[in-house]
Design an enzyme around this catalytic site. Structure first.
Site, PDB file in Angstrom:
ATOM      1  CD  GLU A 296      -2.882  -2.032   1.215  1.00 19.66           C
ATOM      2  OE1 GLU A 296      -3.436  -0.278   0.096  1.00 19.66           O
ATOM      3  OE2 GLU A 296      -2.529  -3.122   0.400  1.00 19.66           O
ATOM      4  CB  CYS A 330      -2.063   7.365   2.324  1.00 18.26           C
ATOM      5  SG  CYS A 330      -2.747   6.262   3.686  1.00 18.26           S
TER       6      CYS A 330
END
Ligand code: NAD
Length: 537
Positions: A296, A330
């Site tokens: 990720e 993020c």
């Protein structure tokens, strides 16, 4: 139908920890703050200890250590932790390899039980863990408890998933009655777990739990800056599973991370971090072999505010998504596109709200924004601010904060810049700082295209009450998590099970979401077993 109902009943057994949301709902916010303050005092009285690494079930103190300092006040030393080298990383992999057979063959019910108990134990001390985390990585108290809550959710949810799927073993119906077939998912072996600074509890624990609960053994390498919150999990669990099933090494990311990439006994990697490091690791890890790399990475998340949106909601949603934890998520909002008819009004509202944000020591009750994580981020902000001033029109000019409360930490005032060209570096690159770029648009189709023109595809938000716009947004946006009209945060704040966390494009490799039903399967490989039994003989 029955299967569907029993599945829903079982899934409803999982409940998110959701501490702050529950306190608001139950009108117990005073109690929440009082518990946090008590825990904070306990943690402050317990600072400066030596923390070990853990290899093969043993706590080890290396003579070479480094200090873990709070970004909020670098005079606060949380502790001293071992500075490992490639040699300790190799020992950790060897230990994990030796432990694999015993752990893989442990019954799945037992594995689930270990993690449910660990989740319960974390839950009973969550204020303590959150206070520690706030000092360690500078999250405000609400974000810090959210980080710990999410770790608890991951442990419970993955345990429920394992039980719900009967340990991922099921019989398949063969048209020939003489053949009995089942499909079973099996672990790979040793997994390296590499986690980022911004969720030292949730992400480190989520990835490690997924690898372990599915029968793999692990070497956890947390962020150099935030190892202690991750250590708390390893300390809790390492004696409840075979020695060597979980190992914990700390030190510089490039040295330890590379040692994991290069070791042929590592069968899989779970990585969360920047696209630069993630892509380099990915290429290195699979260069000579075919191995799973669950990854990720970053985001450059857009928000669209249309003329049909509620502007106050939109300003709140953008503010929280862009500047919560200083944009160091993020999923943080970093690009905002506003319809030209409301552009000036929206900017004015956002400017006023931004100027009133309370910045300071993150663990204080009234503080919204704490420090950046380290000096590098602080210096990067300074540089980026100059570029924004040079190439754009400044709506809110941020600054490096000075004064008694700020002098020993990395505090900055958020920045809003407009009128940067679409292909400008600040519009394209993930900054991971409290800086957003705002531009106006006139056509909805065009703005969807602009929002999609990014190498990332993690989250996106919209503020519009127009049904056509909403359906087009959900149909066309290329990202893993989409939110409409969410004033609590336009792009951040996903909950385990309810909002699986999926990265598209360079935001993630597998297209499966952490905290979702498809996550655990990535840590296993399927085996189909067929037995021929001549039942008519
Ligand atoms: P980072 O890439 O600097 O570090 C991530 C991890 O990799 C750390 O443990 C670090 O020590 C290690 N590392 C550093 N250099 C390495 C190397 N050469 N080889 C192997 N490992 C190495 O990221 P960070 O600053 O800790 O975290 C911020 C980044 O993480 C942002 O880009 C953010 O978008 C991303 N992130 C993504 C998600 C997601 O779910 N998509 C969640 C959180 C953070």
């Amino acid at each position: 139908m029955t299967t569907k109902i029993s599945r829903l009943v079982n899934l409803s057994m999982f409940k998110n920890e959701y501490s702050w949301g529950t306190a608001v709902k139950e009108n117990t916010t005073d109690e929440f703050h009082q518990k946090f303050d008590t825990a904070l005092n306990e943690v402050k009285n317990d600072l400066g200890k030596d923390y070990p690494i853990i290899i093969n079930g043993e706590k080890i103190h290396l003579s070479e250590k480094y200090q873990v300092k709070s970004p909020a006040d670098t005079n606060i030393i949380l502790g001293r932790i071992s500075n490992c080298s490639k040699a300790e990383t190799k020992q950790a992999v060897d230990a994990a390899k030796s432990a694999f057979e015993e752990w893989r063959s442990t019954k799945y019910q037992r594995k689930a039980k270990v993690f449910k108990e660990c989740a319960d134990s974390f839950s009973s001390k969550k204020f303590h863990l959150a206070a520690l985390l706030s000092i360690e990585n500078g999250k405000n108290r609400f974000e810090a408890i959210g980080d710990v809550d999410e770790a608890i959710d991951f442990m419970r949810f993955y345990a429920y998933q394992l039980e719900l799927n009967n340990g991922f073993e099921k019989e398949t119906a063969h048209p020939n009655p003489d053949e009995k077939t089942k499909v079973t998912l099996k672990p790979y072996g040793v997994w390296g777990i590499i986690s980022p600074f911004n969720f030292p509890s949730a992400i480190a624990i989520g990835m490690t739990t997924a690898a372990l609960i599915t029968g793999n053994t692990t070497v956890l390498k947390p962020s150099y800056y935030t190892p202690i919150s991750s250590f708390k999990f390893v300390e809790e669990i390492y004696e409840k599973i075979p020695a060597g099933a979980i190992n914990f090494v700390t030190g510089p990311g490039d040295v330890l991370g590379q040692a994991l990439m290069e070791n042929s006994d590592v069968s899989g990697i779970a990585f969360t971090g920047s696209v630069e490091v993630g892509m380099a690791c990915y290429h290195k890890f699979i260069r000579d072999s075919v191995k799973p790399f669950v990854c990720e990475m970053g985001g450059k998340n857009p928000v669209i505010v249309t003329q049909f949106g509620n502007l106050d909601k939109a300003a709140n949603g953008v503010l929280n998504a862009a500047f919560g934890y200083g944009g160091q998520k993020c999923s943080a909002c970093s690009r905002v596109y506003v319809h030209k008819s409301i552009y000036a009004k929206f900017n004015e509202m956002l400017k006023n709200k931004t100027s009133n944000l309370k910045i300071g020591l993150p663990w204080k009750k009234e503080v919204f924004l704490g420090p950046l994580i380290h000096e590098n981020a602080y210096n990067r902000f300074k540089k980026v601010l100059e570029i924004a001033k040079r190439d754009g029109e400044i709506i809110v000019e941020g600054s490096m904060l000075e004064g008694p409360e700020f002098q020993n930490g990395y505090y900055v005032q958020p920045t809003i810049v407009s009128q940067l060209p679409h292909d400008h570096e600040l519009m394209k690159d993930e900054l991971f700082l409290p800086l957003i770029c705002i531009n106006e648009y006139d056509s909805f189709d065009k703005v969807i295209q602009l929002a999609n023109e990014s190498e990332f595809g993690l989250t996106a938000g919209i503020f519009s009450e127009n049904e056509n716009e909403l359906s087009k947004f959900f149909d066309k946006i290329e990202a893993g998590l989409l939110y409409a009209n969410r004033d609590s945060s336009a792009t951040t704040g996903a909950l385990v099970q309810i909002q699986p966390f999926v990265g598209w494009k360079k935001s993630g490799i597998t297209g499966k979401g952490a905290g979702g039903e498809n996550y655990l399967q990535q840590f296993m490989r399927a085996q189909t077993q067929t037995r021929c039994e001549r039942i008519n003989e």
